[in-house]
Design a protein around this motif. Structure first.
Motif, PDB file in Angstrom:
ATOM      1  N   CYS A  20       0.829  -1.212   0.000  1.00 51.71           N
ATOM      2  CA  CYS A  20       0.000   0.000   0.000  1.00 51.71           C
ATOM      3  C   CYS A  20       0.863   1.261   0.000  1.00 51.71           C
ATOM      4  N   GLN A  21       1.924   1.262   0.776  1.00 52.63           N
ATOM      5  CA  GLN A  21       2.822   2.418   0.820  1.00 52.63           C
ATOM      6  C   GLN A  21       3.502   2.632  -0.523  1.00 52.63           C
ATOM      7  N   LEU A  22       4.002   1.568  -1.119  1.00 56.74           N
ATOM      8  CA  LEU A  22       4.682   1.690  -2.412  1.00 56.74           C
ATOM      9  C   LEU A  22       3.730   2.134  -3.513  1.00 56.74           C
ATOM     10  N   SER A  23       2.475   1.690  -3.445  1.00 56.18           N
ATOM     11  CA  SER A  23       1.516   2.039  -4.499  1.00 56.18           C
ATOM     12  C   SER A  23       1.149   3.511  -4.485  1.00 56.18           C
ATOM     13  N   GLN A  24       1.469   4.208  -3.418  1.00 53.24           N
ATOM     14  CA  GLN A  24       1.200   5.651  -3.353  1.00 53.24           C
ATOM     15  C   GLN A  24       2.168   6.451  -4.220  1.00 53.24           C
ATOM     16  N   THR A  25       3.333   5.865  -4.494  1.00 56.65           N
ATOM     17  CA  THR A  25       4.343   6.601  -5.251  1.00 56.65           C
ATOM     18  C   THR A  25       4.668   6.005  -6.616  1.00 56.65           C
ATOM     19  N   GLU A  26       4.193   4.785  -6.858  1.00 58.32           N
ATOM     20  CA  GLU A  26       4.458   4.183  -8.160  1.00 58.32           C
ATOM     21  C   GLU A  26       3.321   3.257  -8.570  1.00 58.32           C
ATOM     22  N   PRO A  27       3.153   3.063  -9.878  1.00 59.36           N
ATOM     23  CA  PRO A  27       2.082   2.178 -10.342  1.00 59.36           C
ATOM     24  C   PRO A  27       2.307   0.742  -9.855  1.00 59.36           C
ATOM     25  N   VAL A  28       1.211   0.048  -9.654  1.00 61.59           N
ATOM     26  CA  VAL A  28       1.276  -1.336  -9.183  1.00 61.59           C
ATOM     27  C   VAL A  28       2.143  -2.185 -10.106  1.00 61.59           C
ATOM     28  N   THR A  29       2.071  -1.925 -11.401  1.00 56.14           N
ATOM     29  CA  THR A  29       2.834  -2.719 -12.377  1.00 56.14           C
ATOM     30  C   THR A  29       4.342  -2.549 -12.205  1.00 56.14           C
ATOM     31  N   LYS A  30       4.769  -1.510 -11.520  1.00 53.04           N
ATOM     32  CA  LYS A  30       6.204  -1.247 -11.324  1.00 53.04           C
ATOM     33  C   LYS A  30       6.725  -1.727  -9.972  1.00 53.04           C
ATOM     34  N   ALA A  89     -22.334   1.078   2.876  1.00 53.99           N
ATOM     35  CA  ALA A  89     -21.431  -0.079   2.852  1.00 53.99           C
ATOM     36  C   ALA A  89     -20.049   0.304   2.331  1.00 53.99           C
ATOM     37  N   PHE A  90     -20.007   1.071   1.240  1.00 54.86           N
ATOM     38  CA  PHE A  90     -18.728   1.487   0.674  1.00 54.86           C
ATOM     39  C   PHE A  90     -18.017   2.473   1.598  1.00 54.86           C
ATOM     40  N   SER A  91     -18.775   3.394   2.172  1.00 54.92           N
ATOM     41  CA  SER A  91     -18.193   4.393   3.062  1.00 54.92           C
ATOM     42  C   SER A  91     -17.566   3.738   4.292  1.00 54.92           C
ATOM     43  N   GLN A  92     -18.280   2.790   4.881  1.00 57.13           N
ATOM     44  CA  GLN A  92     -17.746   2.092   6.054  1.00 57.13           C
ATOM     45  C   GLN A  92     -16.511   1.276   5.693  1.00 57.13           C
ATOM     46  N   ALA A  93     -16.533   0.627   4.548  1.00 59.89           N
ATOM     47  CA  ALA A  93     -15.365  -0.148   4.121  1.00 59.89           C
ATOM     48  C   ALA A  93     -14.182   0.779   3.886  1.00 59.89           C
ATOM     49  N   HIS A  94     -14.446   1.931   3.283  1.00 60.59           N
ATOM     50  CA  HIS A  94     -13.364   2.886   3.033  1.00 60.59           C
ATOM     51  C   HIS A  94     -12.794   3.408   4.342  1.00 60.59           C
ATOM     52  N   SER A  99      -6.382   2.710   3.018  1.00 60.03           N
ATOM     53  CA  SER A  99      -5.189   2.517   2.178  1.00 60.03           C
ATOM     54  C   SER A  99      -5.392   1.376   1.182  1.00 60.03           C
ATOM     55  N   TYR A 100      -6.181   0.384   1.551  1.00 62.22           N
ATOM     56  CA  TYR A 100      -6.463  -0.725   0.640  1.00 62.22           C
ATOM     57  C   TYR A 100      -7.353  -0.243  -0.506  1.00 62.22           C
ATOM     58  N   TYR A 101      -8.333   0.577  -0.157  1.00 59.28           N
ATOM     59  CA  TYR A 101      -9.223   1.148  -1.162  1.00 59.28           C
ATOM     60  C   TYR A 101      -8.424   1.936  -2.192  1.00 59.28           C
ATOM     61  N   GLU A 102      -7.477   2.714  -1.705  1.00 61.77           N
ATOM     62  CA  GLU A 102      -6.653   3.515  -2.618  1.00 61.77           C
ATOM     63  C   GLU A 102      -5.930   2.606  -3.608  1.00 61.77           C
ATOM     64  N   VAL A 103      -5.466   1.462  -3.155  1.00 62.17           N
ATOM     65  CA  VAL A 103      -4.762   0.523  -4.027  1.00 62.17           C
ATOM     66  C   VAL A 103      -5.697  -0.017  -5.095  1.00 62.17           C
ATOM     67  N   VAL A 104      -6.861  -0.529  -4.705  1.00 63.74           N
ATOM     68  CA  VAL A 104      -7.745  -1.174  -5.680  1.00 63.74           C
ATOM     69  C   VAL A 104      -8.410  -0.176  -6.614  1.00 63.74           C
ATOM     70  N   LEU A 105      -8.524   1.082  -6.182  1.00 62.86           N
ATOM     71  CA  LEU A 105      -9.161   2.090  -7.031  1.00 62.86           C
ATOM     72  C   LEU A 105      -8.178   2.841  -7.913  1.00 62.86           C
ATOM     73  N   THR A 106      -6.903   2.737  -7.628  1.00 62.36           N
ATOM     74  CA  THR A 106      -5.918   3.425  -8.464  1.00 62.36           C
ATOM     75  C   THR A 106      -5.092   2.453  -9.293  1.00 62.36           C
ATOM     76  N   ASP A 107      -5.293   1.173  -9.074  1.00 62.23           N
ATOM     77  CA  ASP A 107      -4.588   0.154  -9.852  1.00 62.23           C
ATOM     78  C   ASP A 107      -4.929   0.313 -11.329  1.00 62.23           C
ATOM     79  N   SER A 108      -3.947   0.119 -12.195  1.00 61.35           N
ATOM     80  CA  SER A 108      -4.188   0.251 -13.635  1.00 61.35           C
ATOM     81  C   SER A 108      -5.177  -0.799 -14.130  1.00 61.35           C
ATOM     82  N   ASP A 109      -5.363  -1.865 -13.371  1.00 54.22           N
ATOM     83  CA  ASP A 109      -6.326  -2.901 -13.728  1.00 54.22           C
ATOM     84  C   ASP A 109      -7.546  -2.812 -12.809  1.00 54.22           C
TER      85      ASP A 109
END
Length: 190
Positions: A20-30, A89-94, A99-109
């Motif tokens: 999660c920390q790494l995905s804040q500064t670089e794309p998941v694919t990298k 439901a989404f708000s509570q999960a977020h 930080s997990y939400y940020e990963v799945v919502l910013t992932d190139s896939d």
């Protein structure tokens, strides 16, 4: 050798947090296993005891988010409109897994996550509302509804929840109840 479950869970969690920390500064694919192990403080062999590769770790994060959303849907079922149930439901999960939400919502896939989410929610809807999955038109309606609601909620989360939850739920409900054109006219006149 028997492993301590709490240590095993903590190690797995450390890899997830590092990702999660790494995905804040670089794309998941990298993101590489080397970067993950350095960030988490473990060696490569430890990583491979928990995950097959970086994408397996991403799937684990998606699974955590999906599980939380589905639990929240089940917990808020029959506590307001369907739009309010989804937003809650989404708000509570977020709130729980930001930080997990940020990963799945910013992932190139991101489409993969959204597709998995739609499949799970469709199953939930058809079960809880006793919808006939054999009714082709009904399934188009469900797909249209979910695509719109999920897209709006994902945008809301990416925008740091820039509207109160009740306002977003009312907006979604208005678009569904009244259609898009009246909502555009109403909001344009503000």
């Amino acid at each position: 050798m028997i492993k301590n479950p709490s240590i095993t869970a903590a190690t797995r969690q450390n890899f997830i947090e590092a990702f999660c920390q790494l995905s804040q500064t670089e794309p998941v694919t990298k993101i590489t296993v080397r970067e993950l192990t350095q960030r988490a403080g473990y060696n490569r062999s430890t990583f491979y005891q928990y995950f097959d590769d970086v994408y397996d770790l991403l799937t684990a994060i998606e699974d955590l988010v999906l599980t939380q959303i589905m639990q929240n849907l089940a917990n808020s079922f029959d506590q307001g409109t369907l739009a309010e149930t989804f937003v809650t439901a989404f708000s509570q999960a977020h709130a729980t897994l930001a930080s997990y939400y940020e990963v799945v919502l910013t992932d190139s896939d991101q489409a993969r996550f959204t597709k998995r989410l739609k499949v799970m929610i469709t199953s939930w809807l058809t079960t809880n509302y006793q919808l006939a999955t054999t009714d082709t038109q009904l399934m188009y309606v469900v797909d249209f509804y979910l695509s719109g609601v999920i897209a709006v909620i994902e945008r809301w989360i990416k925008q740091q929840r820039d509207l109160p939850t009740t306002t977003l739920a009312a907006l979604i409900r208005g678009m569904i109840d009244d259609g898009l054109a009246p909502q555009l006219i109403l909001l344009k006149g503000k």
